[in-house]
Design a protein around this motif. Structure first.
Motif, PDB file in Angstrom:
ATOM      1  N   LEU A   5     -26.090  49.145  38.074  1.00  0.00           N
ATOM      2  CA  LEU A   5     -25.709  48.817  36.711  1.00  0.00           C
ATOM      3  C   LEU A   5     -24.539  47.835  36.708  1.00  0.00           C
ATOM      4  CD1 LEU A   5     -25.915  52.334  35.046  1.00  0.00           C
ATOM      5  CD2 LEU A   5     -27.547  50.450  34.838  1.00  0.00           C
ATOM      6  N   ILE A   6     -23.863  47.717  37.832  1.00  0.00           N
ATOM      7  CA  ILE A   6     -22.763  46.764  37.969  1.00  0.00           C
ATOM      8  C   ILE A   6     -23.332  45.499  38.599  1.00  0.00           C
ATOM      9  CG2 ILE A   6     -20.502  46.340  38.976  1.00  0.00           C
ATOM     10  CD1 ILE A   6     -20.171  49.389  39.165  1.00  0.00           C
ATOM     11  N   PRO A   7     -23.404  44.357  37.845  1.00  0.00           N
ATOM     12  CA  PRO A   7     -24.119  43.172  38.328  1.00  0.00           C
ATOM     13  C   PRO A   7     -23.700  42.706  39.698  1.00  0.00           C
ATOM     14  CG  PRO A   7     -23.505  42.910  36.035  1.00  0.00           C
ATOM     15  CD  PRO A   7     -22.834  44.171  36.515  1.00  0.00           C
ATOM     16  N   THR A   8     -22.400  42.674  39.998  1.00  0.00           N
ATOM     17  CA  THR A   8     -21.963  42.098  41.268  1.00  0.00           C
ATOM     18  C   THR A   8     -22.299  42.988  42.457  1.00  0.00           C
ATOM     19  OG1 THR A   8     -19.785  43.061  40.877  1.00  0.00           O
ATOM     20  CG2 THR A   8     -20.092  40.758  40.261  1.00  0.00           C
ATOM     21  N   LEU A   9     -22.716  44.222  42.217  1.00  0.00           N
ATOM     22  CA  LEU A   9     -23.070  45.083  43.341  1.00  0.00           C
ATOM     23  C   LEU A   9     -24.538  44.966  43.723  1.00  0.00           C
ATOM     24  CD1 LEU A   9     -21.050  48.339  42.577  1.00  0.00           C
ATOM     25  CD2 LEU A   9     -20.506  46.489  44.145  1.00  0.00           C
ATOM     26  N   GLU A  13     -30.324  41.059  44.712  1.00  0.00           N
ATOM     27  CA  GLU A  13     -31.087  40.576  43.576  1.00  0.00           C
ATOM     28  C   GLU A  13     -30.763  39.140  43.209  1.00  0.00           C
ATOM     29  OE1 GLU A  13     -33.525  42.332  42.126  1.00  0.00           O
ATOM     30  OE2 GLU A  13     -33.129  43.834  43.658  1.00  0.00           O
ATOM     31  N   TYR A  14     -29.743  38.559  43.808  1.00  0.00           N
ATOM     32  CA  TYR A  14     -29.309  37.232  43.397  1.00  0.00           C
ATOM     33  C   TYR A  14     -30.039  36.162  44.202  1.00  0.00           C
ATOM     34  CZ  TYR A  14     -26.293  34.016  40.922  1.00  0.00           C
ATOM     35  OH  TYR A  14     -25.826  33.036  40.081  1.00  0.00           O
ATOM     36  N   LYS A  15     -30.912  35.403  43.527  1.00  0.00           N
ATOM     37  CA  LYS A  15     -31.720  34.392  44.201  1.00  0.00           C
ATOM     38  C   LYS A  15     -31.469  33.021  43.578  1.00  0.00           C
ATOM     39  CE  LYS A  15     -35.366  37.755  45.251  1.00  0.00           C
ATOM     40  NZ  LYS A  15     -34.965  37.902  46.664  1.00  0.00           N
ATOM     41  N   ILE A  16     -31.324  32.026  44.430  1.00  0.00           N
ATOM     42  CA  ILE A  16     -31.057  30.652  43.986  1.00  0.00           C
ATOM     43  C   ILE A  16     -32.236  29.760  44.365  1.00  0.00           C
ATOM     44  CG2 ILE A  16     -29.518  28.659  44.201  1.00  0.00           C
ATOM     45  CD1 ILE A  16     -27.291  30.619  44.944  1.00  0.00           C
ATOM     46  N   ALA A  17     -32.807  29.067  43.375  1.00  0.00           N
ATOM     47  CA  ALA A  17     -33.910  28.140  43.618  1.00  0.00           C
ATOM     48  C   ALA A  17     -33.359  26.795  44.084  1.00  0.00           C
ATOM     49  CB  ALA A  17     -34.732  27.958  42.346  1.00  0.00           C
ATOM     50  N   ILE A  18     -33.950  26.261  45.144  1.00  0.00           N
ATOM     51  CA  ILE A  18     -33.507  24.996  45.730  1.00  0.00           C
ATOM     52  C   ILE A  18     -34.677  24.022  45.781  1.00  0.00           C
ATOM     53  CG2 ILE A  18     -32.518  23.887  47.768  1.00  0.00           C
ATOM     54  CD1 ILE A  18     -30.538  25.786  46.633  1.00  0.00           C
ATOM     55  N   ASP A  19     -34.505  22.845  45.209  1.00  0.00           N
ATOM     56  CA  ASP A  19     -35.507  21.782  45.316  1.00  0.00           C
ATOM     57  C   ASP A  19     -35.679  21.417  46.792  1.00  0.00           C
ATOM     58  OD1 ASP A  19     -36.812  19.295  45.446  1.00  0.00           O
ATOM     59  OD2 ASP A  19     -35.921  18.583  43.597  1.00  0.00           O
ATOM     60  N   GLU A  20     -36.930  21.363  47.246  1.00  0.00           N
ATOM     61  CA  GLU A  20     -37.180  21.098  48.665  1.00  0.00           C
ATOM     62  C   GLU A  20     -36.607  19.754  49.114  1.00  0.00           C
ATOM     63  OE1 GLU A  20     -41.377  21.417  49.047  1.00  0.00           O
ATOM     64  OE2 GLU A  20     -41.815  19.634  47.844  1.00  0.00           O
ATOM     65  N   ALA A  37     -19.678  29.852  48.670  1.00  0.00           N
ATOM     66  CA  ALA A  37     -19.099  30.040  47.338  1.00  0.00           C
ATOM     67  C   ALA A  37     -19.430  31.418  46.784  1.00  0.00           C
ATOM     68  CB  ALA A  37     -19.606  28.956  46.385  1.00  0.00           C
ATOM     69  N   TYR A  38     -20.676  31.817  46.904  1.00  0.00           N
ATOM     70  CA  TYR A  38     -21.063  33.134  46.389  1.00  0.00           C
ATOM     71  C   TYR A  38     -20.462  34.259  47.228  1.00  0.00           C
ATOM     72  CZ  TYR A  38     -24.171  31.407  42.770  1.00  0.00           C
ATOM     73  OH  TYR A  38     -24.657  30.821  41.620  1.00  0.00           O
ATOM     74  N   ARG A  39     -20.314  34.024  48.523  1.00  0.00           N
ATOM     75  CA  ARG A  39     -19.681  35.034  49.373  1.00  0.00           C
ATOM     76  C   ARG A  39     -18.260  35.312  48.889  1.00  0.00           C
ATOM     77  NH1 ARG A  39     -16.058  35.674  52.931  1.00  0.00           N
ATOM     78  NH2 ARG A  39     -15.441  33.471  52.879  1.00  0.00           N
ATOM     79  N   ARG A  40     -17.583  34.240  48.422  1.00  0.00           N
ATOM     80  CA  ARG A  40     -16.197  34.400  47.974  1.00  0.00           C
ATOM     81  C   ARG A  40     -16.079  35.197  46.679  1.00  0.00           C
ATOM     82  NH1 ARG A  40     -12.705  28.977  49.589  1.00  0.00           N
ATOM     83  NH2 ARG A  40     -13.661  28.660  51.641  1.00  0.00           N
ATOM     84  N   ILE A  41     -17.170  35.352  45.955  1.00  0.00           N
ATOM     85  CA  ILE A  41     -17.136  36.230  44.777  1.00  0.00           C
ATOM     86  C   ILE A  41     -17.983  37.480  45.032  1.00  0.00           C
ATOM     87  CG2 ILE A  41     -16.639  34.369  43.142  1.00  0.00           C
ATOM     88  CD1 ILE A  41     -19.588  34.459  42.284  1.00  0.00           C
ATOM     89  N   ASP A  42     -18.160  37.782  46.331  1.00  0.00           N
ATOM     90  CA  ASP A  42     -18.808  39.034  46.757  1.00  0.00           C
ATOM     91  C   ASP A  42     -20.273  39.141  46.351  1.00  0.00           C
ATOM     92  OD1 ASP A  42     -16.409  39.988  47.926  1.00  0.00           O
ATOM     93  OD2 ASP A  42     -15.706  40.629  45.954  1.00  0.00           O
ATOM     94  N   VAL A 202     -16.909  31.276  35.141  1.00  0.00           N
ATOM     95  CA  VAL A 202     -15.484  30.986  35.368  1.00  0.00           C
ATOM     96  C   VAL A 202     -15.119  31.213  36.833  1.00  0.00           C
ATOM     97  CG1 VAL A 202     -13.130  31.681  34.814  1.00  0.00           C
ATOM     98  CG2 VAL A 202     -14.823  31.469  32.992  1.00  0.00           C
ATOM     99  N   SER A 203     -15.594  32.310  37.399  1.00  0.00           N
ATOM    100  CA  SER A 203     -15.282  32.604  38.809  1.00  0.00           C
ATOM    101  C   SER A 203     -15.827  31.529  39.734  1.00  0.00           C
ATOM    102  CB  SER A 203     -15.861  33.966  39.202  1.00  0.00           C
ATOM    103  OG  SER A 203     -15.259  35.000  38.466  1.00  0.00           O
ATOM    104  N   LEU A 204     -17.069  31.108  39.490  1.00  0.00           N
ATOM    105  CA  LEU A 204     -17.665  30.081  40.344  1.00  0.00           C
ATOM    106  C   LEU A 204     -16.960  28.732  40.173  1.00  0.00           C
ATOM    107  CD1 LEU A 204     -21.483  30.883  40.111  1.00  0.00           C
ATOM    108  CD2 LEU A 204     -20.061  30.970  42.163  1.00  0.00           C
ATOM    109  N   ALA A 205     -16.592  28.391  38.940  1.00  0.00           N
ATOM    110  CA  ALA A 205     -15.871  27.129  38.716  1.00  0.00           C
ATOM    111  C   ALA A 205     -14.569  27.124  39.503  1.00  0.00           C
ATOM    112  CB  ALA A 205     -15.612  26.926  37.221  1.00  0.00           C
ATOM    113  N   ASN A 206     -13.843  28.240  39.496  1.00  0.00           N
ATOM    114  CA  ASN A 206     -12.587  28.330  40.245  1.00  0.00           C
ATOM    115  C   ASN A 206     -12.827  28.221  41.749  1.00  0.00           C
ATOM    116  OD1 ASN A 206     -11.036  28.623  37.930  1.00  0.00           O
ATOM    117  ND2 ASN A 206     -11.163  30.853  37.950  1.00  0.00           N
TER     118      ASN A 206
END
Length: 223
Positions: A5-9, A13-20, A37-42, A202-206
């Motif tokens: 129920l806590i998104p960051t945990l 489930e977090y998937k990023i689509a990348i253009d080939e 970058a995502y590792r730095r916000i856990d 905001v977290s990712l921008a920082n």
């Protein structure tokens, strides 16, 4: 299960689509940089490499939580939020042809020409909204776009300097004539997240700002 129920945990489930095409570029470290970058916000993100248009469409409907790095296009990316810190490229937008034409100063000067676009080109909707009477030719890919110029089905094409280097070999680049001395527009590129992930913006921008200062999210020159 309650922890999810806590998104960051819900890391898996977090998937990023990348253009080939972006995934195969040697001038940027897209996946490595975003992973850090995502590792730095856990968040431990997974990266899914897809054809460009499919990457966009699947992210728009929420199959993936984020999308590689793109130009800003709010009308098309109606359910995506750009991270407000540009990364990698500044696209210098120019007009090219295989024939000599008068200099182009702005998008309005395109009225007299048939303008070729490759399918999925983000700038097309923006330019046609500025010039509603614009005559266009749409090609399924950049190779057919060049054939359209050769056969007179299109007079000019609009590209950024980045797209020119990525999609055309030197032989084609040497044939193309740039019709503007100054860029028609300069557009930065941004990582996009699905609106369901808006709490991360905001977290990712920082983090992006911090990492850029450390040398991440840069373009490696080609020699």
């Amino acid at each position: 299960m309650l922890f999810c129920l806590i998104p960051t945990l819900c890391l898996a489930e977090y998937k990023i689509a990348i253009d080939e095409n972006l995934a195969n570029l040697t001038t940027i470290n897209l996946i490595d940089d975003l992973k850090e970058a995502y590792r730095r916000i856990d968040i431990e993100a997974d990266f899914i490499v897809l054809p460009g248009e499919r990457a966009v469409q699947k992210t728009l409907i929420g199959n993936y939580q984020a999308l590689d790095v793109r130009l800003l296009n709010p009308e098309v990316f109606h359910s995506l939020i750009p991270i407000q810190e540009p990364i990698y490229y500044s696209h210098l937008i120019s007009v090219y042809s295989l024939k000599e034409f008068p200099e182009i100063y702005d998008y309005q000067d395109l009225k007299q020409y048939v303008v070729g676009f490759a399918r999925g080109t983000q700038l097309q909707k923006k330019i046609t909204s500025i010039v509603p009477t614009l005559r266009t030719f749409n090609a399924p890919d950049f190779e057919i776009l060049i054939h359209a110029l050769e056969q007179g089905r299109a007079d000019v094409i609009i590209l950024s300097d980045v797209m020119l280097d990525v999609f055309f070999d030197k032989k084609i680049r040497d044939r193309l004539i740039k019709l503007n001395n100054q860029p028609l527009e300069v557009i930065n590129t941004y990582h996009h997240i699905h609106q369901s992930q808006s709490y991360l913006e905001v977290s990712l921008a920082n983090v992006f700002r911090e990492m850029k200062a450390e040398g991440y999210f840069q373009v490696t020159p080609q020699y």
